[in-house]
Design a protein around this motif. Structure first.
Motif, PDB file in Angstrom:
ATOM      1  N   THR A  14       0.924  -1.275  -0.076  1.00 27.83           N
ATOM      2  CA  THR A  14       0.065  -0.052  -0.027  1.00 27.83           C
ATOM      3  C   THR A  14       0.867   1.382  -0.105  1.00 27.83           C
ATOM      4  O   THR A  14       0.619   2.165  -0.857  1.00 27.83           O
ATOM      5  N   TYR A  15       1.783   1.189   0.749  1.00 30.13           N
ATOM      6  CA  TYR A  15       2.865   2.485   0.745  1.00 30.13           C
ATOM      7  C   TYR A  15       3.450   2.624  -0.417  1.00 30.13           C
ATOM      8  O   TYR A  15       3.500   3.762  -0.767  1.00 30.13           O
ATOM      9  N   GLU A  16       4.037   1.521  -0.935  1.00 24.22           N
ATOM     10  CA  GLU A  16       4.657   1.818  -2.295  1.00 24.22           C
ATOM     11  C   GLU A  16       3.726   2.436  -3.528  1.00 24.22           C
ATOM     12  O   GLU A  16       4.141   3.034  -4.138  1.00 24.22           O
ATOM     13  N   GLU A  17       2.580   1.996  -3.238  1.00 22.25           N
ATOM     14  CA  GLU A  17       1.520   2.516  -4.282  1.00 22.25           C
ATOM     15  C   GLU A  17       1.066   4.014  -4.084  1.00 22.25           C
ATOM     16  O   GLU A  17       0.993   4.618  -5.137  1.00 22.25           O
ATOM     17  N   ILE A  18       1.093   4.415  -2.707  1.00 23.55           N
ATOM     18  CA  ILE A  18       0.516   5.612  -2.327  1.00 23.55           C
ATOM     19  C   ILE A  18       1.525   6.518  -2.821  1.00 23.55           C
ATOM     20  O   ILE A  18       1.158   7.874  -3.220  1.00 23.55           O
ATOM     21  N   LEU A  19       2.978   6.248  -2.744  1.00 22.06           N
ATOM     22  CA  LEU A  19       4.082   7.174  -3.250  1.00 22.06           C
ATOM     23  C   LEU A  19       3.626   7.646  -4.730  1.00 22.06           C
ATOM     24  O   LEU A  19       4.288   8.579  -5.234  1.00 22.06           O
ATOM     25  N   ALA A  44      -6.267   9.853   2.165  1.00 26.11           N
ATOM     26  CA  ALA A  44      -7.016   8.926   3.117  1.00 26.11           C
ATOM     27  C   ALA A  44      -7.582   7.637   2.334  1.00 26.11           C
ATOM     28  O   ALA A  44      -7.505   6.423   2.615  1.00 26.11           O
ATOM     29  N   ALA A  45      -8.485   8.092   1.621  1.00 27.68           N
ATOM     30  CA  ALA A  45      -9.402   7.213   0.749  1.00 27.68           C
ATOM     31  C   ALA A  45      -8.681   6.315  -0.223  1.00 27.68           C
ATOM     32  O   ALA A  45      -8.697   5.086  -0.260  1.00 27.68           O
ATOM     33  N   ASP A  46      -7.654   6.813  -0.610  1.00 25.89           N
ATOM     34  CA  ASP A  46      -6.637   6.035  -1.443  1.00 25.89           C
ATOM     35  C   ASP A  46      -6.054   4.935  -0.749  1.00 25.89           C
ATOM     36  O   ASP A  46      -5.833   3.977  -1.169  1.00 25.89           O
ATOM     37  N   ARG A  87       4.963   6.195   7.879  1.00 31.60           N
ATOM     38  CA  ARG A  87       6.140   6.726   7.247  1.00 31.60           C
ATOM     39  C   ARG A  87       5.765   8.230   7.024  1.00 31.60           C
ATOM     40  O   ARG A  87       4.542   8.616   6.825  1.00 31.60           O
ATOM     41  N   THR A  88       6.796   9.049   6.645  1.00 40.16           N
ATOM     42  CA  THR A  88       6.596  10.446   6.855  1.00 40.16           C
ATOM     43  C   THR A  88       7.242  10.986   5.370  1.00 40.16           C
ATOM     44  O   THR A  88       8.355  10.507   4.966  1.00 40.16           O
ATOM     45  N   VAL A  89       6.232  11.697   4.421  1.00 37.79           N
ATOM     46  CA  VAL A  89       6.805  12.009   2.988  1.00 37.79           C
ATOM     47  C   VAL A  89       6.699  13.387   3.085  1.00 37.79           C
ATOM     48  O   VAL A  89       6.249  14.268   3.910  1.00 37.79           O
ATOM     49  N   HIS A  90       7.596  13.706   2.022  1.00 39.65           N
ATOM     50  CA  HIS A  90       7.369  15.392   1.943  1.00 39.65           C
ATOM     51  C   HIS A  90       7.039  15.922   0.230  1.00 39.65           C
ATOM     52  O   HIS A  90       7.543  15.034  -0.702  1.00 39.65           O
TER      53      HIS A  90
END
Length: 374
Positions: A167-172, A185-187, A246-249
């Motif tokens: 899921t994390y790999e795809e949300i990026l 969040a829905a994604d 995870r924290t992204v920017h």
């Protein structure tokens, strides 16, 4: 994603009920009383209707056969539960007193461990029917009951962790800038379901100043370039939990944002390295907290370092100062230090970790460096 795991058997549930009864006796309890909720599912495989005022209660005591008190109209479904062959069912009909039906099973006296999901209505009914009995919450009396996972449970937790990683790999890959937190969040929820979660428990998306609230509810704030975004999401797959942060920017981070992230990442690594059999739960918390304090952010780390996970996403043991419970192989818990700067931004990095024979093993393997998103 891995296929569906082999279902738990009646023997598996019988062993769990026997373990719980023996643990209760060792703790000086007359027995254990378990109402509908995670403990009942874990012990028997039976999940009755969630919204019912009718008493359903599993009674466990060392040296006795387990008994499940159920409403007559629910008895057919209870009989189909995976652990039902190890149970004696005692049903009661509407219009009758369920506490009178339960009282003979408790011998009229003694101190019992009571599942945390027990309605006050039912506990008060038992106390009225049996004034010489007393009760203590299971999380107090037997906090480690579900803490140590067997191989089949670890397989499910690993699968849930892998699904969260996917899921994390795809949300990026999705756009962040110009979209609401609620959209991202829905994604996350859609992706968790795509990768096999039957239940989504939370999808935290904390952008900019909202990231300084660890349990921020994703809302209508529009994410912009320059925002730090805390992502924390999880749920249940095959009945077992995932939970990762995870924290992204959005765009390149500032020097300060990168420094705070580097501190949290190093603190998370220090806490992971503190995981080993025989160490106390509080040692994991101390390792993360010491690093963050030495970096000058001690007062901005405002929660425990971790919590157990299993058939619920939060359960004992807890990685916090004062928890001296020793770690043993098979325990699973989060390691999730964070730094929160009110009005500005926050950073959290979280993995699920299981204790092994000589240390710990992460069940989340996505990169912990700060990812740059669009």
């Amino acid at each position: 994603m891995a296929g569906t795991p082999v279902p738990f058997t009646a023997d598996d549930y019988a062993a769990r009920m026997d373990r719980a009864a023996r643990a209760a006796a060792e703790a000086g309890l007359a027995g254990v009383l378990v109402a509908p909720g995670p403990d009942l599912v874990w012990l028997t495989g039976y999940a009755p209707p969630a919204a019912t005022e009718r008493l359903t209660l599993l009674v466990l005591a060392a040296g006795r056969d387990p008994v499940l008190v159920v409403p007559t109209l629910e008895a057919p479904d209870a009989e189909k539960a995976a652990g039902a062959s190890a149970l004696t069912l005692r049903d009661w009909t509407d219009g009758k007193d369920p506490y009178a039906a339960t009282a003979p099973l408790l011998d009229g006296r003694g101190r019992f461990g009571v599942g945390d999901s027990t309605w006050a209505l039912h506990l008060l009914g038992l106390q009225k029917a049996l004034p010489d009995t007393s009760y203590v919450p299971l999380t107090e009396a037997l906090p480690m009951l579900r803490a140590v996972k067997d191989a089949a449970e670890l397989e499910r937790l690993a699968a849930a962790g892998a699904a969260a990683d996917a899921t994390y790999e795809e949300i990026l890959k999705v756009p962040f800038a110009g979209r609401r937190e609620a959209d991202v969040a829905a994604d996350l929820a859609d992706l968790l379901r795509r990768f096999g979660h039957e239940q989504v428990d939370f999808t935290v998306v904390g952008s900019g100043p909202n990231g300084a609230n660890p349990h921020h509810e994703a809302g209508d704030r529009v994410i912009g370039r320059g925002d730090t975004v805390v992502l924390d999401f999880g749920g249940l797959k095959h009945g077992y939990g995932s939970d990762t942060s995870r924290t992204v920017h959005v765009g390149e981070p500032s020097a300060e944002e990168q420094r705070v992230h580097d501190v949290v990442r190093a603190a998370q690594q220090a806490a992971f390295e503190a995981v080993r059999p025989g160490a106390a739960c509080q040692d994991v918390d101390r390792a993360a907290r010491a690093y963050i304090t030495d970096a000058g952010y001690g007062d901005r780390f405002i929660h425990r370092t971790g919590h157990g996970i299993g058939v619920t996403t939060h359960e004992p043991p807890y990685m916090i100062e004062g928890e001296e419970q020793p770690l043993v192989p098979g325990m699973c818990f989060s390691v999730e230090p964070g730094i929160y700067l009110p009005g500005r931004f926050g950073v959290r990095i979280e993995d699920i970790v299981t204790v092994t024979g000589d240390g710990g093993r992460r069940l989340n393997d996505t990169p912990r460096e700060m990812a740059v998103v669009q």
